[in-house]
Design a protein around this motif. Structure first.
Motif, PDB file in Angstrom:
ATOM      1  N   PHE A 103     -26.062  31.358 -11.926  1.00 28.03           N
ATOM      2  CA  PHE A 103     -26.588  32.736 -11.481  1.00 28.03           C
ATOM      3  C   PHE A 103     -27.186  32.675 -10.008  1.00 28.03           C
ATOM      4  O   PHE A 103     -27.580  33.738  -9.506  1.00 28.03           O
ATOM      5  N   HIS A 104     -27.104  31.650  -9.273  1.00 31.37           N
ATOM      6  CA  HIS A 104     -27.507  31.456  -7.901  1.00 31.37           C
ATOM      7  C   HIS A 104     -26.762  32.449  -7.063  1.00 31.37           C
ATOM      8  O   HIS A 104     -25.571  32.309  -7.170  1.00 31.37           O
ATOM      9  N   PRO A 105     -27.454  33.308  -6.297  1.00 30.48           N
ATOM     10  CA  PRO A 105     -26.587  34.391  -5.474  1.00 30.48           C
ATOM     11  C   PRO A 105     -25.504  33.615  -4.426  1.00 30.48           C
ATOM     12  O   PRO A 105     -24.622  34.408  -4.233  1.00 30.48           O
ATOM     13  N   ASP A 106     -26.021  32.401  -4.068  1.00 30.31           N
ATOM     14  CA  ASP A 106     -25.103  31.967  -3.065  1.00 30.31           C
ATOM     15  C   ASP A 106     -23.859  31.297  -3.434  1.00 30.31           C
ATOM     16  O   ASP A 106     -22.897  31.139  -2.931  1.00 30.31           O
ATOM     17  N   ARG A 107     -23.760  30.995  -4.746  1.00 22.65           N
ATOM     18  CA  ARG A 107     -22.825  30.787  -5.590  1.00 22.65           C
ATOM     19  C   ARG A 107     -21.663  31.574  -6.415  1.00 22.65           C
ATOM     20  O   ARG A 107     -20.499  31.487  -6.868  1.00 22.65           O
ATOM     21  N   LEU A 108     -22.128  32.826  -6.367  1.00 22.00           N
ATOM     22  CA  LEU A 108     -21.357  33.936  -7.059  1.00 22.00           C
ATOM     23  C   LEU A 108     -20.238  34.187  -6.318  1.00 22.00           C
ATOM     24  O   LEU A 108     -20.202  34.413  -5.051  1.00 22.00           O
ATOM     25  N   THR A 109     -19.041  34.321  -6.998  1.00 20.91           N
ATOM     26  CA  THR A 109     -18.043  34.783  -6.162  1.00 20.91           C
ATOM     27  C   THR A 109     -17.278  35.967  -7.136  1.00 20.91           C
ATOM     28  O   THR A 109     -16.067  36.320  -7.123  1.00 20.91           O
ATOM     29  N   CYS A 110     -18.106  36.613  -7.928  1.00 16.04           N
ATOM     30  CA  CYS A 110     -17.642  37.959  -8.462  1.00 16.04           C
ATOM     31  C   CYS A 110     -17.716  39.022  -8.005  1.00 16.04           C
ATOM     32  O   CYS A 110     -18.309  39.348  -6.952  1.00 16.04           O
ATOM     33  N   ALA A 111     -17.297  40.207  -8.510  1.00 18.32           N
ATOM     34  CA  ALA A 111     -17.343  41.444  -7.939  1.00 18.32           C
ATOM     35  C   ALA A 111     -18.914  41.972  -8.112  1.00 18.32           C
ATOM     36  O   ALA A 111     -19.638  41.330  -8.651  1.00 18.32           O
ATOM     37  N   GLU A 112     -18.940  43.136  -7.163  1.00 17.68           N
ATOM     38  CA  GLU A 112     -20.233  43.398  -6.935  1.00 17.68           C
ATOM     39  C   GLU A 112     -21.287  44.070  -8.193  1.00 17.68           C
ATOM     40  O   GLU A 112     -22.227  43.816  -8.196  1.00 17.68           O
ATOM     41  N   PRO A 113     -20.375  44.806  -8.921  1.00 22.06           N
ATOM     42  CA  PRO A 113     -21.729  45.076 -10.261  1.00 22.06           C
ATOM     43  C   PRO A 113     -22.119  43.901 -10.862  1.00 22.06           C
ATOM     44  O   PRO A 113     -23.444  43.690 -11.253  1.00 22.06           O
ATOM     45  N   GLU A 114     -21.266  42.865 -11.226  1.00 18.88           N
ATOM     46  CA  GLU A 114     -21.755  41.641 -11.982  1.00 18.88           C
ATOM     47  C   GLU A 114     -22.651  41.021 -11.031  1.00 18.88           C
ATOM     48  O   GLU A 114     -23.431  40.313 -11.716  1.00 18.88           O
ATOM     49  N   ARG A 115     -22.280  40.851  -9.742  1.00 19.64           N
ATOM     50  CA  ARG A 115     -22.948  40.069  -8.690  1.00 19.64           C
ATOM     51  C   ARG A 115     -24.425  40.592  -8.745  1.00 19.64           C
ATOM     52  O   ARG A 115     -25.388  39.733  -8.599  1.00 19.64           O
ATOM     53  N   GLY A 116     -24.648  41.939  -8.534  1.00 18.83           N
ATOM     54  CA  GLY A 116     -25.842  42.434  -8.629  1.00 18.83           C
ATOM     55  C   GLY A 116     -26.777  41.971  -9.730  1.00 18.83           C
ATOM     56  O   GLY A 116     -28.177  41.872  -9.685  1.00 18.83           O
ATOM     57  N   ILE A 117     -26.227  42.128 -10.957  1.00 18.52           N
ATOM     58  CA  ILE A 117     -26.769  41.751 -12.157  1.00 18.52           C
ATOM     59  C   ILE A 117     -27.166  40.436 -12.267  1.00 18.52           C
ATOM     60  O   ILE A 117     -28.361  39.852 -12.609  1.00 18.52           O
ATOM     61  N   ARG A 118     -26.329  39.381 -11.983  1.00 19.48           N
ATOM     62  CA  ARG A 118     -26.574  38.089 -11.846  1.00 19.48           C
ATOM     63  C   ARG A 118     -27.808  37.769 -10.947  1.00 19.48           C
ATOM     64  O   ARG A 118     -28.600  36.831 -10.850  1.00 19.48           O
ATOM     65  N   THR A 119     -27.718  38.620  -9.571  1.00 26.14           N
ATOM     66  CA  THR A 119     -28.607  38.230  -8.571  1.00 26.14           C
ATOM     67  C   THR A 119     -30.141  38.648  -9.341  1.00 26.14           C
ATOM     68  O   THR A 119     -31.230  37.730  -9.169  1.00 26.14           O
ATOM     69  N   ARG A 120     -30.274  39.858 -10.072  1.00 24.61           N
ATOM     70  CA  ARG A 120     -31.480  40.140 -10.378  1.00 24.61           C
ATOM     71  C   ARG A 120     -31.959  38.887 -11.608  1.00 24.61           C
ATOM     72  O   ARG A 120     -33.321  38.903 -11.619  1.00 24.61           O
ATOM     73  N   ILE A 121     -30.973  38.805 -12.437  1.00 26.93           N
ATOM     74  CA  ILE A 121     -31.660  37.805 -13.729  1.00 26.93           C
ATOM     75  C   ILE A 121     -31.937  36.527 -12.828  1.00 26.93           C
ATOM     76  O   ILE A 121     -33.212  36.144 -13.370  1.00 26.93           O
ATOM     77  N   PHE A 122     -31.332  36.035 -11.772  1.00 29.86           N
ATOM     78  CA  PHE A 122     -31.694  34.721 -11.227  1.00 29.86           C
ATOM     79  C   PHE A 122     -33.050  35.009 -10.415  1.00 29.86           C
ATOM     80  O   PHE A 122     -33.778  34.202 -10.901  1.00 29.86           O
ATOM     81  N   GLN A 123     -33.339  36.043  -9.844  1.00 30.20           N
ATOM     82  CA  GLN A 123     -34.559  36.376  -9.277  1.00 30.20           C
ATOM     83  C   GLN A 123     -35.647  36.376 -10.271  1.00 30.20           C
ATOM     84  O   GLN A 123     -36.827  35.984 -10.083  1.00 30.20           O
ATOM     85  N   GLN A 124     -35.303  37.148 -11.503  1.00 30.37           N
ATOM     86  CA  GLN A 124     -36.508  37.382 -12.441  1.00 30.37           C
ATOM     87  C   GLN A 124     -36.707  36.046 -13.103  1.00 30.37           C
ATOM     88  O   GLN A 124     -37.982  35.762 -13.368  1.00 30.37           O
ATOM     89  N   PHE A 125     -35.756  35.193 -13.464  1.00 24.55           N
ATOM     90  CA  PHE A 125     -36.301  34.086 -14.179  1.00 24.55           C
ATOM     91  C   PHE A 125     -36.469  32.702 -13.347  1.00 24.55           C
ATOM     92  O   PHE A 125     -36.871  31.947 -13.972  1.00 24.55           O
ATOM     93  N   TRP A 126     -36.089  32.753 -11.946  1.00 20.05           N
ATOM     94  CA  TRP A 126     -36.592  31.466 -11.400  1.00 20.05           C
ATOM     95  C   TRP A 126     -37.986  31.462 -11.215  1.00 20.05           C
ATOM     96  O   TRP A 126     -38.377  30.438 -11.028  1.00 20.05           O
ATOM     97  N   GLY A 127     -38.523  32.560 -10.959  1.00 18.09           N
ATOM     98  CA  GLY A 127     -40.292  32.539 -10.902  1.00 18.09           C
ATOM     99  C   GLY A 127     -40.779  31.964 -12.269  1.00 18.09           C
ATOM    100  O   GLY A 127     -41.610  31.096 -11.918  1.00 18.09           O
ATOM    101  N   VAL A 128     -40.221  32.132 -13.133  1.00 17.68           N
ATOM    102  CA  VAL A 128     -40.694  31.898 -14.468  1.00 17.68           C
ATOM    103  C   VAL A 128     -40.490  30.339 -14.698  1.00 17.68           C
ATOM    104  O   VAL A 128     -41.234  29.527 -14.941  1.00 17.68           O
TER     105      VAL A 128
END
Length: 135
Positions: A103-128
């Motif tokens: 889920f790290h944004p630097d490692r994502l190679t997917c298209a934009e809608p999936e990339r935004g979702i994975r970035t938000r998941i990463f940011q939300q759960f990385w703090g936890v």
């Protein structure tokens, strides 16, 4: 030569006399303390001094032993904490690495809608995950 031999012999006799006098004086003091001839106060003070020195030596020995045992106890506690936390920390670390890998944004190679979702998941759960890791 004979005169020098006489002087050396006289010095040797004098040294032996001084040595004998010191030895007799030491014996008299020792026997006086043991037998109490030097007076009751001196004998009691000598015995108190001997007991005090012995108790201080025992206290130093026991303090050193206590310090060694305390250090050993601390090492055992640290090893126990590491043994208890070791596998769980390792599993948590591996799970955190796998999550970052997917889920790290630097490692994502997917298209934009999936990339935004994975970035938000990463940011939300990385703090936890960081709060859990800190304790």
């Amino acid at each position: 030569m004979v005169e020098l031999l006489g002087v050396l012999l006289g010095a040797a006799v004098f040294a032996l006399g001084v040595l004998a006098w010191r030895l007799l004086r030491w014996l008299r003091r020792s026997l006086g303390l043991l037998l109490g001839a030097a007076g009751p106060g001196h004998r009691l003070a000598a015995l108190r001094g001997a007991r005090l020195r012995a108790s201080r030596a025992l206290a130093r020995h026991q303090a050193a032993r206590i310090a060694a045992l305390a250090a050993e106890l601390e090492r055992a506690r640290r090893d126990l904490r590491l043994a208890r936390a070791g596998p769980a920390d390792d599993r948590f670390r591996r799970a955190k690495q796998a999550f970052a890998f997917h889920f790290h944004p630097d490692r994502l190679t997917c298209a934009e809608p999936e990339r935004g979702i994975r970035t938000r998941i990463f940011q939300q759960f990385w703090g936890v995950l960081r709060r859990i890791e800190r304790g």
